[in-house]
Design a protein around this motif. Structure first.
Motif, mmCIF file in Angstrom:
data_model
loop_
_atom_site.group_PDB
_atom_site.id
_atom_site.type_symbol
_atom_site.label_atom_id
_atom_site.label_comp_id
_atom_site.label_asym_id
_atom_site.label_seq_id
_atom_site.Cartn_x
_atom_site.Cartn_y
_atom_site.Cartn_z
ATOM 1 N N PHE A 116 32.285 77.810 52.929
ATOM 2 C CA PHE A 116 32.382 76.442 53.462
ATOM 3 C C PHE A 116 31.858 75.424 52.437
ATOM 4 O O PHE A 116 32.455 74.360 52.238
ATOM 5 C CB PHE A 116 31.586 76.311 54.761
ATOM 6 N N ILE A 117 30.723 75.733 51.801
ATOM 7 C CA ILE A 117 30.156 74.815 50.810
ATOM 8 C C ILE A 117 31.104 74.669 49.620
ATOM 9 O O ILE A 117 31.322 73.554 49.107
ATOM 10 C CB ILE A 117 28.775 75.304 50.359
ATOM 11 N N PHE A 118 31.680 75.779 49.177
ATOM 12 C CA PHE A 118 32.691 75.735 48.114
ATOM 13 C C PHE A 118 33.814 74.774 48.481
ATOM 14 O O PHE A 118 34.250 73.950 47.667
ATOM 15 C CB PHE A 118 33.230 77.152 47.887
ATOM 16 N N LEU A 119 34.241 74.838 49.703
ATOM 17 C CA LEU A 119 35.354 74.019 50.164
ATOM 18 C C LEU A 119 34.948 72.551 50.315
ATOM 19 O O LEU A 119 35.660 71.644 49.849
ATOM 20 C CB LEU A 119 35.835 74.573 51.508
ATOM 21 N N LEU A 120 33.810 72.314 50.939
ATOM 22 C CA LEU A 120 33.382 70.950 51.216
ATOM 23 C C LEU A 120 32.953 70.196 49.957
ATOM 24 O O LEU A 120 33.106 68.973 49.867
ATOM 25 C CB LEU A 120 32.230 70.966 52.226
ATOM 26 N N ALA A 121 32.417 70.908 48.984
ATOM 27 C CA ALA A 121 31.950 70.250 47.754
ATOM 28 C C ALA A 121 33.093 69.943 46.790
ATOM 29 O O ALA A 121 32.938 69.093 45.900
ATOM 30 C CB ALA A 121 30.907 71.129 47.064
ATOM 31 N N TYR A 122 34.232 70.605 46.959
ATOM 32 C CA TYR A 122 35.349 70.402 46.044
ATOM 33 C C TYR A 122 36.158 69.176 46.454
ATOM 34 O O TYR A 122 36.427 68.988 47.644
ATOM 35 C CB TYR A 122 36.248 71.648 46.048
ATOM 36 N N PRO A 123 36.584 68.323 45.510
ATOM 37 C CA PRO A 123 36.360 68.381 44.056
ATOM 38 C C PRO A 123 35.235 67.469 43.577
ATOM 39 O O PRO A 123 35.004 67.349 42.378
ATOM 40 C CB PRO A 123 37.700 67.884 43.522
ATOM 41 N N ARG A 124 34.524 66.814 44.509
ATOM 42 C CA ARG A 124 33.540 65.808 44.106
ATOM 43 C C ARG A 124 32.347 66.411 43.385
ATOM 44 O O ARG A 124 31.743 65.759 42.530
ATOM 45 C CB ARG A 124 33.078 65.025 45.340
ATOM 46 N N ALA A 125 31.965 67.637 43.731
ATOM 47 C CA ALA A 125 30.816 68.294 43.093
ATOM 48 C C ALA A 125 31.277 69.676 42.631
ATOM 49 O O ALA A 125 30.982 70.695 43.263
ATOM 50 C CB ALA A 125 29.647 68.387 44.054
ATOM 51 N N ARG A 162 45.130 74.567 38.512
ATOM 52 C CA ARG A 162 44.807 74.313 37.102
ATOM 53 C C ARG A 162 43.626 73.356 36.942
ATOM 54 O O ARG A 162 43.619 72.496 36.064
ATOM 55 C CB ARG A 162 46.022 73.764 36.362
ATOM 56 N N ASP A 163 42.648 73.538 37.776
ATOM 57 C CA ASP A 163 41.428 72.749 37.633
ATOM 58 C C ASP A 163 40.499 73.505 36.694
ATOM 59 O O ASP A 163 39.635 74.281 37.121
ATOM 60 C CB ASP A 163 40.775 72.534 39.003
ATOM 61 N N TRP A 164 40.667 73.265 35.401
ATOM 62 C CA TRP A 164 39.945 74.045 34.404
ATOM 63 C C TRP A 164 38.447 73.757 34.414
ATOM 64 O O TRP A 164 37.639 74.641 34.118
ATOM 65 C CB TRP A 164 40.532 73.782 33.015
#
Length: 470
Positions: free
Chosen positions: A217-226, A255-257
Motif C-alpha cells: 500500500f505504501i509503495f502504491l500511495l507514495a508513487y510517484p511523488r516520493a 519506464r520509470d527509470w
C-alpha cells in the motif's frame, strides 16, 4: 487556492477525566498490592483463563484500555468531528473487535517457524525446511532470540496488532485514490475487515502478511511523488516475501527509470545488511527450501494453489507423479495468461481510475489489481491468509461492476474467498482457487461493458447524500 481544513469538533472533557481517574485508581491499587504482597505475591493474584495465554490476555486488555484512553483524548481535544467521525468509529470498532477475538486464542502457529529460523541464524545453523522466506525477517528477529520463544511471539503478536490498525487506514487511503469518496472508502474498509477469514488466519498464525500488504500500500500511495519511499516499501516487501517483486514489473513497463534505480539500490542495501549480519548461506538455504517445498509441507486441501489442486487430482485419479509438474506449469500458464489479459484490458479501458489519470499512474493503478491476483496465485503454496493481498482487487472490482449478473458472480467469489471458514475436503475446499479466477473474469467483463453505470457512481452518490466525510 487556500487549503480547506475540517473544523475541530466540540471538546468533551468528561470521558478523559473519567478514564484518567480510573487509570490512576488501577495503578495505585496495583502498586499497593505489590507493596503489601511483594512482586511474587501480587503475581499470584493473576489467573489464566481456560484455553488462554496470559501474556496475550494482558496485552489485549492493555491495548483495549489504551484505545479507550485515545478515544477520550481525541474527544477532549476536539479532534473528532463530522468529517472524520465515520472513519474513527470504523477504526475503533475494528480494533476492539480483533483485540477481543485474539484474546480468546491460546495457541498460535507459524511464528514458531520464524523463531526457529532466527535461532538457526544465531547458532550458525542452516535454516530449517519450513522457513520459505528470504532471511531478512529471521535476521530482524535474531537479536531477540535470547529472550526466548514466548517473548519473541509476544513481540510478533504486538507488531501484527499495529499492522492491523495500519491496514485499516492504508486500505482506506488506497480506495480514495481509486475515486471512492471518504464515506464509501470507510464503509468498504470496515465491512471488508469486520468479517474476514484471511485477516483472522493471518493474525491467528502471527503471519507476516499484514506487514507485506501494508508495504505494498505504501509503495502504491507514495508513487510517484516520493519515489525513494515507494521503492523502499516494495524492496522491504520483497525481502519479507519474494512475490511482491512481480509488482516492480509494472514500473518497468512504465519506464520509470528513477524509481527502478531507487528500487535496485534499496534491494541491494537491505540484502547487504542481511548478509553482513547472517552471511550468504541463509540465501542458499532459502532457495533450497523453496525447491523442497512439497516435502516440507506435504499435501493438504487447505492449500488453494494450482500445485495442490493438481496433486490432489493426481491422487484422486491415480495419475503418475511424472504428470504433476507439467500440469502445474500448464495451469499456471493459463492463469498468467488470464491475468495478463485482464491487466491489458483494464489499462486500456482505465477501468479502475477513469479518464484524466496521468499515463504512468494509470498503468500502475489499473494493472495493479490483476497483478496482485496473479502474485497470489503463482505461489507454490496458497494458504487462506494470502488473500489479504487481494483486498484492493476485490474492492475496486466491486466498484467497477455494471450489472446485477456481475454482482451475483462477485458475491459468490467474495463468499468463497473471505467469508467461508477454512476446511480441507477435496475438491470442495478449493473455492479460494476458483474465486480469483472469477474475479479476473469480472475485471475483463467490467472493462468491456461500457453501457451501464458503474457501481462506483451509485456508491459515491448514495454515501455523499446520506453520510458524512463524503
Amino acid at each position: 487556492m487556500s487549503a480547506v481544513t475540517a473544523p475541530d469538533g466540540p471538546r468533551i472533557h468528561q470521558p478523559l477525566l473519567v478514564w484518567s481517574a480510573t487509570t490512576a485508581v488501577a495503578v495505585l491499587t496495583a502498586a499497593a498490592l505489590v507493596a503489601i504482597k511483594g512482586r511474587h505475591g501480587a503475581a499470584e493474584l493473576l489467573r489464566v483463563g481456560p484455553l488462554s495465554d496470559l501474556n496475550v490476555t494482558l496485552l489485549s486488555v492493555a491495548l483495549t484500555w489504551g484505545l479507550g484512553g485515545l478515544l477520550a483524548l481525541l474527544l477532549a481535544r476536539g479532534r473528532l468531528h463530522r468529517g472524520n467521525a465515520l472513519e474513527a468509529i470504523g477504526f475503533f470498532a475494528i480494533a476492539f473487535l480483533y483485540l477481543n477475538v485474539l484474546r480468546e486464542r491460546g495457541v498460535y502457529g507459524d511464528v514458531q517457524d520464524y523463531f526457529l529460523a532466527a535461532r538457526n541464524l544465531a547458532r550458525g545453523e542452516p535454516l530449517h525446511a519450513r522457513y520459505l522466506y528470504p532471511p531478512f525477517w529471521a535476521t530482524v528477529l535474531r537479536p531477540f532470540v535470547f529472550l526466548g520463544e514466548k517473548l519473541v511471539f509476544d513481540l510478533c503478536w504486538l507488531l501484527n496488532v499495529v499492522s492491523l490498525g495500519a491496514f485499516y487506514f492504508l486500505l482506506r487511503l488506497s480506495l480514495r485514490r481509486y475515486a471512492l469518496n471518504g464515506a464509501a472508502a470507510t464503509l468498504a474498509t470496515f465491512f471488508f475487515m469486520v468479517a474476514n477469514v484471511p485477516i483472522l488466519r493471518s493474525l491467528g498464525y502471527t503471519q507476516v502478511n499484514l506487514h507485506v500488504v501494508n508495504l505494498i500500500f505504501i509503495f502504491l500511495l507514495a508513487y510517484p511523488r516520493a519515489r525513494a519511499l515507494s521503492a523502499l516499501a516494495l524492496a522491504l516487501a520483497a525481502h519479507f516475501k519474494v512475490s511482491p517483486m512481480l509488482l516492480a514489473g509494472l514500473i518497468l513497463l512504465s519506464r520509470d527509470w528513477r524509481w527502478l534505480v531507487w528500487f535496485v539500490v534499496w534491494l541491494a542495501a537491505i540484502g547487504a545488511a542481511t548478509v553482513a549480519v547472517s552471511g550468504v548461506a541463509p540465501y542458499h538455504d532459502f532457495l533450497h527450501n523453496l525447491g523442497n517445498v512439497y516435502q516440507a509441507n506435504g499435501l493438504t486441501f487447505r492449500d488453494n494453489s494450482v500445485d495442490s489442486w493438481v496433486r490432489g487430482t493426481a491422487l484422486l485419479l491415480g495419475l503418475g507423479d511424472g504428470l504433476i509438474a507439467p500440469l502445474v506449469l500448464v495451469g499456471k500458464a493459463l492463469i498468467a495468461a488470464l491475468a495478463v489479459s485482464a491487466a491489458v484490458r483494464t489499462v486500456r479501458a482505465r477501468t479502475f481510475t477513469g479518464e484524466g489519470t496521468p499515463s504512468t499512474e494509470a498503468l500502475l493503478w489499473n494493472a495493479l489489481p490483476p497483478t496482485l491476483v496473479l502474485m497470489q496465485m503463482m505461489s507454490p503454496l496458497v494458504w487462506e491468509h494470502h488473500a489479504v493481498f487481494a483486498a484492493l482487487p476485490y474492492l475496486v472490482t466491486a466498484a467497477a461492476l455494471t450489472s446485477v449478473g456481475q454482482w451475483s458472480i462477485f458475491g459468490l467469489a467474495y463468499l468463497l474467498e473471505y467469508l467461508l471458514p477454512t476446511f480441507g475436503f477435496f475438491p470442495f475446499s478449493y473455492g479460494r482457487l476458483v474465486s480469483p479466477l472469477l474475479l479476473l473474469g469480472l475485471m475483463i467483463a467490467a472493462s468491456a461493458d461500457r453501457t451501464g453505470p458503474r457501481a462506483l457512481v451509485a456508491i459515491n452518490r448514495w454515501t455523499a447524500s446520506h453520510l458524512p466525510s463524503a
